[in-house]
Design a protein around this motif. Structure first.
Motif, mmCIF file in Angstrom:
data_model
loop_
_atom_site.group_PDB
_atom_site.id
_atom_site.type_symbol
_atom_site.label_atom_id
_atom_site.label_comp_id
_atom_site.label_asym_id
_atom_site.label_seq_id
_atom_site.Cartn_x
_atom_site.Cartn_y
_atom_site.Cartn_z
ATOM 1 N N ALA A 115 0.864 -1.174 0.000
ATOM 2 C CA ALA A 115 0.000 0.000 0.000
ATOM 3 C C ALA A 115 0.900 1.224 0.000
ATOM 4 C CB ALA A 115 -0.888 -0.006 1.240
ATOM 5 N N LEU A 116 0.513 2.253 -0.716
ATOM 6 C CA LEU A 116 1.335 3.455 -0.750
ATOM 7 C C LEU A 116 1.250 4.200 0.579
ATOM 8 C CD1 LEU A 116 0.615 4.674 -4.373
ATOM 9 C CD2 LEU A 116 2.712 3.665 -3.492
ATOM 10 N N PRO A 117 2.327 4.869 0.960
ATOM 11 C CA PRO A 117 2.342 5.592 2.229
ATOM 12 C C PRO A 117 1.177 6.571 2.342
ATOM 13 C CG PRO A 117 4.550 5.493 1.307
ATOM 14 C CD PRO A 117 3.625 4.958 0.252
ATOM 15 N N GLY A 118 0.460 6.475 3.457
ATOM 16 C CA GLY A 118 -0.656 7.375 3.705
ATOM 17 C C GLY A 118 -1.989 6.884 3.185
ATOM 18 N N ALA A 119 -1.988 5.824 2.375
ATOM 19 C CA ALA A 119 -3.235 5.363 1.765
ATOM 20 C C ALA A 119 -4.249 4.907 2.814
ATOM 21 C CB ALA A 119 -2.959 4.232 0.776
ATOM 22 N N ALA A 120 -3.828 4.057 3.736
ATOM 23 C CA ALA A 120 -4.749 3.547 4.754
ATOM 24 C C ALA A 120 -5.296 4.679 5.618
ATOM 25 C CB ALA A 120 -4.058 2.501 5.616
ATOM 26 N N ALA A 121 -4.412 5.572 6.036
ATOM 27 C CA ALA A 121 -4.841 6.689 6.881
ATOM 28 C C ALA A 121 -5.825 7.584 6.143
ATOM 29 C CB ALA A 121 -3.627 7.501 7.334
ATOM 30 N N ALA A 122 -5.561 7.844 4.862
ATOM 31 C CA ALA A 122 -6.456 8.704 4.079
ATOM 32 C C ALA A 122 -7.845 8.080 3.959
ATOM 33 C CB ALA A 122 -5.860 8.942 2.700
ATOM 34 N N LEU A 123 -7.892 6.803 3.607
ATOM 35 C CA LEU A 123 -9.172 6.116 3.477
ATOM 36 C C LEU A 123 -9.948 6.121 4.796
ATOM 37 C CD1 LEU A 123 -7.926 3.099 1.363
ATOM 38 C CD2 LEU A 123 -9.736 4.659 0.631
ATOM 39 N N ASN A 124 -9.258 5.826 5.881
ATOM 40 C CA ASN A 124 -9.922 5.725 7.174
ATOM 41 C C ASN A 124 -10.372 7.084 7.701
ATOM 42 O OD1 ASN A 124 -9.633 2.930 7.265
ATOM 43 N ND2 ASN A 124 -7.621 3.048 8.235
ATOM 44 N N GLU A 125 -9.550 8.112 7.523
ATOM 45 C CA GLU A 125 -9.924 9.447 7.985
ATOM 46 C C GLU A 125 -11.123 9.985 7.222
ATOM 47 O OE1 GLU A 125 -8.868 11.465 10.458
ATOM 48 O OE2 GLU A 125 -7.596 9.854 11.224
ATOM 49 N N LEU A 126 -11.142 9.766 5.914
ATOM 50 C CA LEU A 126 -12.279 10.216 5.117
ATOM 51 C C LEU A 126 -13.549 9.463 5.510
ATOM 52 C CD1 LEU A 126 -10.563 10.563 1.634
ATOM 53 C CD2 LEU A 126 -11.531 12.430 2.997
ATOM 54 N N ALA A 127 -13.422 8.170 5.776
ATOM 55 C CA ALA A 127 -14.577 7.386 6.216
ATOM 56 C C ALA A 127 -15.088 7.894 7.557
ATOM 57 C CB ALA A 127 -14.201 5.907 6.312
ATOM 58 N N ASP A 128 -14.173 8.175 8.481
ATOM 59 C CA ASP A 128 -14.558 8.686 9.792
ATOM 60 C C ASP A 128 -15.247 10.038 9.687
ATOM 61 O OD1 ASP A 128 -13.514 6.441 10.981
ATOM 62 O OD2 ASP A 128 -11.640 7.392 11.609
ATOM 63 N N ALA A 129 -14.891 10.788 8.641
ATOM 64 C CA ALA A 129 -15.490 12.109 8.430
ATOM 65 C C ALA A 129 -16.831 12.023 7.704
ATOM 66 C CB ALA A 129 -14.526 12.993 7.639
#
Length: 224
Positions: A91-105
């Protein structure tokens, strides 16, 4: 405020590090009986076009039935090669965090990809990125040859308008597909296209990668 994010997959969220090409070669051999000596251009191109143009490079003329056989073989190859994909790709750096943060928002997220759906799902599942994706809202290689049509189909399936959507991808073709539908584009220079190329292609925002999750979420929330 953006209500729908349309993600590209390869080189935007993940990198298969060559495994994808090997699996395509295996499926090509199984479908055509010929070894894949070379592959047509793939960046931003949909799977049926890649298959058709690759077949032409080998002196073959193919039809939709051939592509459907190839799609089945490609899916099987990815299922069989999942362990190797996990080992060699990432996975590219930051991909998991980006997906999860957007979902949480509360932002809806789906995939608009030249990959066939089964392969796109498997690729993200292998790297633990699949959970935030609303797969039924996406559009995939088997849906249409043209990327702009995939963007249109996805917005139709999501019952959303262009001003409520943003596409995140790594190629000029992603940007072109978004803009053909009035959708804004965030480009990430994590593929073969550098920041200058993506800027010249007209992306509203160009990021070096997905590492700055706070900035990405802010851009999405503010509609860029």
């Amino acid at each position: 405020m953006t209500g729908l994010v349309l993600w590209d997959v390869d080189h935007a969220l993940i990198d298969t590090r060559g495994v994808g090409r090997e699996l395509s070669a295996s499926a090509f051999l199984q479908t055509t009986g010929q070894r894949m000596r070379q592959q047509a251009r793939i960046d931003g191109i949909t799977e049926p076009v890649i298959f058709r143009e690759t077949a032409k490079l080998h002196g073959l003329t193919t039809d939709r039935a051939d592509f459907e056989r190839f799609a089945r073989a490609l899916t099987a190859a990815h299922l069989e090669g999942a362990a190797e994909l996990r080992e060699r790709g990432h996975a590219l750096p930051g991909a998991a965090a980006a997906l999860n943060e957007l979902a949480d928002a509360g932002v809806r997220q789906t995939v608009v990809s030249g990959n066939i759906r089964a392969v796109a799902q498997l690729k993200l599942q292998v790297f633990g990125l699949d959970t935030p994706i609303l797969w039924e809202l996406g559009a995939y290689g088997e849906d249409h040859d043209v990327r702009a049509e995939l963007v249109r189909l996805s917005m139709e399936r999501a019952h959303t308008t262009a001003d409520a959507a943003v596409l995140i991808g790594d190629t000029p073709a992603d940007i072109e597909g978004a803009h053909a539908n009035g959708v804004r584009a965030i480009a990430v220079a994590t593929g073969r296209s550098d920041e200058a190329v993506l800027r010249d292609a007209g992306a509203e925002v160009v990021l070096p990668d997905l590492r700055d999750t706070e900035l990405l979420v802010k851009l999405v929330h503010n509609g860029i």
